[in-house]
Design an enzyme around this catalytic site. Structure first.
Site, PDB file in Angstrom:
ATOM      1  N   TYR A   1      -6.039  16.127   0.050  1.00 52.43           N
ATOM      2  CA  TYR A   1      -6.344  14.726   0.326  1.00 52.43           C
ATOM      3  C   TYR A   1      -5.117  14.069   0.938  1.00 52.43           C
ATOM      4  CZ  TYR A   1      -8.142   9.982  -0.806  1.00 52.43           C
ATOM      5  OH  TYR A   1      -8.590   8.695  -0.768  1.00 52.43           O
TER       6      TYR A   1
ATOM      7  N   TYR B   1       0.836  -1.201   0.000  1.00 51.32           N
ATOM      8  CA  TYR B   1       0.000   0.000   0.000  1.00 51.32           C
ATOM      9  C   TYR B   1       0.873   1.253   0.000  1.00 51.32           C
ATOM     10  CZ  TYR B   1      -4.287   2.630   0.847  1.00 51.32           C
ATOM     11  OH  TYR B   1      -5.357   3.478   0.722  1.00 51.32           O
TER      12      TYR B   1
ATOM     13  N   TRP C   1      -7.156   1.225 -10.644  1.00 50.14           N
ATOM     14  CA  TRP C   1      -6.357   1.529  -9.452  1.00 50.14           C
ATOM     15  C   TRP C   1      -6.927   0.800  -8.234  1.00 50.14           C
ATOM     16  CZ3 TRP C   1      -1.963   3.528  -7.700  1.00 50.14           C
ATOM     17  CH2 TRP C   1      -1.893   4.005  -6.393  1.00 50.14           C
ATOM     18  N   TRP C   2      -8.243   0.831  -8.124  1.00 48.09           N
ATOM     19  CA  TRP C   2      -8.890   0.171  -6.988  1.00 48.09           C
ATOM     20  C   TRP C   2      -8.673  -1.339  -6.984  1.00 48.09           C
ATOM     21  CZ3 TRP C   2     -14.060   3.280  -7.537  1.00 48.09           C
ATOM     22  CH2 TRP C   2     -13.877   4.567  -7.007  1.00 48.09           C
TER      23      TRP C   2
ATOM     24  N   HIS D   1       1.098   4.102  -3.074  1.00 50.43           N
ATOM     25  CA  HIS D   1       0.816   5.513  -2.817  1.00 50.43           C
ATOM     26  C   HIS D   1       2.046   6.413  -2.898  1.00 50.43           C
ATOM     27  CE1 HIS D   1      -3.039   3.836  -1.745  1.00 50.43           C
ATOM     28  NE2 HIS D   1      -3.510   5.049  -1.954  1.00 50.43           N
TER      29      HIS D   1
END
Length: 109
Positions: free
Chosen positions: A38, A15, A76-77, A19
Site C-alpha cells: 500500500y 497529512y 484515524w479517519w 503518514h
C-alpha cells in the site's frame, strides 16, 4: 487497486505528518484486511493523492467492511478526512474515488 482524492493545500504538511507515523493499530487492521504493498503518492500543484495497493484476500467486501467498522481506523479517519477533498463522481459514503485499471505490464492469467 488504485484510488484518488484531492488534498487541501493548507493540509499537506499535516497529512505528511500523520503518514510519517501511522498508528500501529491502523497498520495492523490494513494487514488483517489482506492489503499489501500500500502506497500513497502526492501530486502537486494539482493537489491530488493517488493510492495503490494489492489485495490478497478472498472476500474483498467483507475485508473492507471489517476495516470500516474498526474503531481505531474510524478515529484515524477523523484526522485524515478533513485533509482531503472528495472528487466529483465519488460514490456517496466514500472518500476516495476508485480508478479503473487500463494497463498491466505483468497481467496474471
Amino acid at each position: 487497486m488504485a484510488m484518488v482524492v484531492g488534498i487541501r493545500p493548507e493540509q499537506i504538511a499535516e497529512y505528511r505528518r500523520l503518514h510519517a507515523q501511522v498508528w500501529p493499530a491502523v497498520l495492523e487492521r490494513i494487514r488483517q484486511s489482506n492489503i499489501r504493498n500500500y502506497s500513497i503518492f502526492l501530486r502537486e500543484p494539482e493537489n491530488l493523492l493517488f493510492g495503490y495497493w494489492e489485495y490478497h484476500g478472498h472476500d474483498f467486501a467483507a475485508d473492507m467492511a471489517a476495516m470500516a467498522a474498526d474503531p481505531e481506523t474510524q478515529r484515524w479517519w477523523t484526522f485524515t478526512a478533513p485533509c482531503q477533498v472528495r472528487l466529483a463522481g465519488t460514490p456517496e459514503g466514500e472518500q476516495w474515488a476508485m480508478m479503473e485499471q487500463v494497463f498491466d505490464l505483468d497481467p496474471q492469467d
